[in-house]
Design an enzyme around this catalytic site. Structure first.
Site, PDB file in Angstrom:
ATOM      1  N   ASP A 130      34.931  36.938  46.178  1.00 18.89           N
ATOM      2  CA  ASP A 130      35.201  37.108  44.752  1.00 18.89           C
ATOM      3  C   ASP A 130      36.600  36.648  44.367  1.00 18.89           C
ATOM      4  O   ASP A 130      37.535  36.683  45.147  1.00 18.89           O
ATOM      5  CB  ASP A 130      35.024  38.577  44.350  1.00 18.89           C
ATOM      6  CG  ASP A 130      35.907  39.517  45.164  1.00 18.89           C
ATOM      7  OD1 ASP A 130      35.927  39.378  46.401  1.00 18.89           O
ATOM      8  OD2 ASP A 130      36.571  40.384  44.572  1.00 18.89           O
ATOM      9  N   GLU A 131      36.707  36.212  43.148  1.00 20.87           N
ATOM     10  CA  GLU A 131      37.960  35.994  42.424  1.00 20.87           C
ATOM     11  C   GLU A 131      38.926  35.025  43.098  1.00 20.87           C
ATOM     12  O   GLU A 131      40.137  35.226  43.090  1.00 20.87           O
ATOM     13  CB  GLU A 131      38.655  37.343  42.178  1.00 20.87           C
ATOM     14  CG  GLU A 131      37.803  38.280  41.333  1.00 20.87           C
ATOM     15  CD  GLU A 131      38.488  39.594  41.005  1.00 20.87           C
ATOM     16  OE1 GLU A 131      38.337  40.058  39.869  1.00 20.87           O
ATOM     17  OE2 GLU A 131      39.153  40.155  41.897  1.00 20.87           O
TER      18      GLU A 131
END
Length: 889
Positions: free
Chosen positions: A539-540
């Site tokens: 993620d991210e």
């Protein structure tokens, strides 16, 4: 010559004395400031952009900023020294400082420091200096402000400012007051005793007889008989053919915890496995018959036996006469994946609290423990051969070189004597996996990558430096995670620089990942539960400064609702890494932004090579892969964490239609690090919603996401319209998430997790009658559509709420769980006090003398209208704990 030597010796002594005195002076300054200064933090204006502040020109994301005041009160003599810095944690970027005597610098992540400028005069004796600041976004919760501010000076030991060394945030944070709204258009309802009373008004107290034979989570079919069975002094006889001895021991312990012995002469509970009786049922299905003579279980596998006995245990009240009802039940889980993710990276959690969590997961038939073991702020598992990961990566302290620990984050302060530091030894981890296995819980380890990898990167850089100093260049580079040519200017979601991103273009990064997978896989083998699923994270991996909330300072057309920055100096992660530029020039990847998904594909090959055939990731980590078949493993699951009101209803379908097993993990419904209710006094992040209480979670429809628009509101308390426009093949599972940025202690973790986790378990196991089937192009909106049978939903909730208040919370008391006790609703009209509570059965108390004497509330009570205030609280059924106290106004 003698004179020269004497003079030289004298000069040396004087010099040493001078240095010693200087060091002592600096320590004296630190000691004085940490003991004499008193911090107060006050949120002044959360709508600064609406009140004359040009948040856009300050570079605030989405043009949103807030005003706050840091007050430093000196309770002692004047402090004139200028050689000092006050370090503090702030989850909001500070954009401006409006006192010329001070400057504030962001160090990394949430760590900032206050320093004197040349205009600093002193901290006058017995007086207060205010430092007005402007920060990004808003601060609507007391828990946004982080404790353990500390003072440093040259060559001095850092010391925490005394009144910030606490988890009682009121010690240094002023009440949020009327600044509780995120924007002026925030239509959420602030929870007070009065508004809470209105919210609870439709909850009725059910007679205990109406709860006879009720099981949580709810079975698929249940017929309750008229007869009760008393489990006498001889207890129960567990004749569970086919159940392993470890799981048998777990059940035996659970009966004994309810003061029911397990003996050969007790009430007999028979079980056998016969999977021919369960066509197309998931693992864990069972049939249960309870009559006067015995209980009979037929299960489709071992877990079915275990869950059937858990259902019997569910019937038995705690601390009461052990009575169960006769009944017949047919049951099977709705989802194969029923889980919770616990983050131990941001703040560590003890082995004991993890084991207690596994106990409760088993009791409520949750079967997947997603173990988040690493993040930017901490590495939490011992890896043989890589001692720096735990020697450095698991520890936080004030070391600006980060050669012995990570810099403090998230309220850990300058020392490593709190839950900011810590790790699970190899044996701890094996013990946890064994414990989970005996409870039919699969442990899914997550080592987050390529973003959120700062703890690993700093650790491996320290390893690199150590081995290079020893002249071992090849060994030093073996597991290095950064490309020294990479000068990319990036900012992660939590405000770290490029050192937050493991470089996916290096062979050494792949060697590191392979090493980690191999070592953890071996631990699972030794624990008797080989890894079935590896969680990649993913993620991210982005630079937030290139996000939609910012605009370039040189843009021809600009708007005031975006942050204005120089985007020409901003880079995507790894954009200036020569290794990654080679990947692009040779066609290994199409674009720099595709690197996280490329790395996910590469890691899937390593996973497969270790005999693991299932991979899991946060969905954005694999967004540039063509589909689930692109991976080396047979199955790829994604934790789907888009919010519903920002389009999550269709993007979930998109992932499912690409062949991914979609695990519903929506922040706006099942993030347990979000507040229970709209109140500045409730801990939690709130970027996805202002509240996730038990009732909202219970009312969640995880297999028809559009339906939830008819039963809930968005982040700002507004109704919203949802129409699924794609085919929906169905959810693979449901997972709650418990991130730990501002959950610093075990007690805080349990407050946030329970009792909400029981509502998650109910929805993960049981599909309610009021849940509607997904229908493409059907539109839902609160107050506009009527597809949900609200009467069924209300009656189901009342049953659940009464079971919680009259039965389940007592079991949490017995297990030593620090669950959240709800605050009562209450009204006083000048004559009569009326009160209610979300969980009927809990004790409500009130006080008319500021809490000196508490009286149990049973029914509406007439009071004199001459009390300064009326206080209310709830009390646990064991009488040992009380809720937060609030005043009835």
């Amino acid at each position: 010559m003698k004179t020269f030597k004497t003079t030289l010796l004298t000069a040396s002594i004087v010099s040493l004395l001078s240095l010693s005195q200087s060091g002592f002076a600096k320590q004296s300054t630190v000691d004085t400031m940490s003991s004499q200064l008193q911090v107060n933090y006050k949120v002044v204006d959360n709508h600064a952009a609406n009140n004359g502040v040009d948040c856009s020109s300050l570079g605030a994301d989405w043009g949103a900023c807030n005003k706050a005041t840091i007050s430093l009160k000196n309770n002692g003599t004047e402090i004139r020294d200028k050689d000092w810095a006050i370090y503090f944690h702030d989850i909001r970027m500070i954009l401006a400082v409006n006192n010329p005597q001070f400057k504030i610098t962001q160090i990394t992540g949430d760590l900032h420091k206050i320093e004197p400028t040349e205009k600093f005069i002193s901290f006058p004796a017995n007086s207060t200096i205010d430092i007005p600041i402007i920060g990004e976004y808003w601060q609507v919760s007391q828990s946004d402000i982080i404790p353990r501010w500390y003072v440093t000076s040259t060559d001095a030991e850092p010391k925490v400012i005394v009144n910030t060394d606490t988890e009682d945030l009121a010690a240094f944070v002023s009440p949020i007051g009327d600044q509780w709204k995120r924007t002026p258009e925030d239509h959420n309802i602030l929870m007070t005793p009065v508004t809470r009373f209105d919210r609870n008004a439709d909850i009725q107290t059910l007679d205990a007889q109406l709860l006879r034979g009720q099981i949580l989570p709810t079975p698929t079919q249940l017929n309750v008989g008229k007869t009760d069975i008393v489990l006498g002094s001889q207890g129960v006889n567990l004749a569970l053919i086919g159940l392993n001895s470890e799981s048998m021991s777990v059940l035996t312990h659970q009966f004994k915890a309810l003061n029911i012995p397990v003996t050969p002469n007790g009430y007999k509970i028979n079980a056998k496995i016969d999977n021919t009786a369960f066509k197309d049922a998931l693992s864990g299905a069972y049939q249960l018959s309870i009559d006067e003579k015995q209980a009979t279980i037929i299960a489709n596998d071992e877990s079915g036996i275990f869950y059937a006995v858990e259902s019997i245990l569910s019937l038995i009240p705690a601390n009461q006469k052990p009575v169960i009802a006769t009944l017949n039940a047919q049951d099977a889980p709705r989802f194969a994946y029923r889980g919770i993710m616990a983050d131990t990276g941001r703040n560590f959690k003890s082995k004991a609290v993890i084991l207690r969590l596994l106990d409760q997961m088993a009791a409520y038939k949750l079967n997947k423990f997603h173990f988040h073991l690493s993040d930017d702020e901490g590495w939490r598992i011992e890896i043989p051969g890589l001692p720096e990961l735990t020697d450095i990566g698991s520890q936080r302290c004030h070391d600006l070189t980060e050669q012995k620990c990570l810099l403090p984050q998230l309220g850990s302060g300058p020392d490593s004597d709190n839950m900011g530091s810590g790790f699970f030894t190899r044996q701890d981890y094996i013990d946890i996996v064994k414990y989970a296995k005996a409870r039919f819980i699969e442990v899914i380890p997550e080592i987050d990558m390529p973003a959120h990898a700062r703890a690993a990167i700093v650790s491996m850089e320290a390893r690199y430096n150590r081995l290079m100093a020893e002249g071992k260049e090849q060994a030093a580079n073996e597991f290095r995670l950064v490309d020294p040519t990479d000068t990319s200017n990036t900012t992660s979601v939590q405000f770290y620089n490029r050192q937050s991103y493991l470089n996916p273009c290096l062979d050494s990064s792949k060697r590191f990942v392979d090493k980690i997978i191999g070592e953890i896989a071996q631990m699972h083998i030794e624990a008797g539960q080989p890894i079935s699923t590896w969680h990649f994270g993913g993620d991210e991996a982005k630079n937030i400064r290139l996000g939609a909330g910012y605009q370039d300072i040189n843009a021809a057309e600009k708007v005031n609702w975006k942050g204005t920055i120089d985007q020409s100096i901003e880079d995507h992660p790894w954009a200036k890494s020569q290794a990654c530029q080679t990947f692009i020039s040779t066609g290994v990847v199409e674009d720099i932004e595709h690197l996280p998904s490329y790395f996910a594909l590469e890691v899937s090959k390593m996973i497969k090579a270790h005999g693991i055939n299932r991979m899991q990731a946060w969905q954005d980590g694999v967004k540039h892969a063509a589909n689930a078949k692109a991976f080396a493993v047979d199955n790829v699951a994604v934790n789907f964490w888009d919010t519903l009101y920002w389009g999550g209803y269709d993007s979930a379908s998109e992932w499912a239609n690409k062949g991914y097993q979609v695990i519903i993990s929506n922040p706006d419904y099942v993030y347990l690090d979000f507040p229970y209710e709209v109140s500045p006094y409730e801990r939690g992040y709130y970027w996805g919603t202002r509240s996730n209480d038990e009732r909202k979670i219970f009312s969640f429809a995880p297999n028809n996401l559009p339906q939830n628009a008819e039963t809930s509101v968005d982040r700002d308390g507004n109704s919203f319209s949802v129409k699924g426009t794609m085919n929906w093949p169905g959810s693979y599972g449901l997972s709650a998430q418990l991130w730990s940025e501002i959950i610093r202690t075990d007690a805080q973790m349990e407050y946030m997790a329970y009792p909400r986790l029981i509502a998650v378990a109910e929805r993960a196991w049981h599909q309610a009658d009021w849940e509607t089937p997904y229908q493409k192009d059907r539109e839902f909106k609160l107050g506009s559509t009527e597809f949900v049978n609200q009467t069924q939903l209300l009656n189901d909730w009342i049953r659940f709420a009464n079971l919680m208040g009259q039965r389940e919370l007592t079991k949490l008391d017995l297990a030593g769980i620090d669950y959240r006790l709800p605050i009562p609703g209450a009204k006083f009209d000048g004559k009569q006090l009326v009160a209610n509570i979300i969980y009927p059965g809990l004790t409500i108390e009130y006080s008319v003398d500021n809490g000196t004497v508490w009286t149990q509330y049973v029914k509406p009570v007439t009071l004199e209208n001459n009390h300064s205030q009326i206080l209310v609280r709830s009390k646990s059924l064991d009488g040992k704990r009380t809720s937060r106290v609030e005043a009835v106004k």
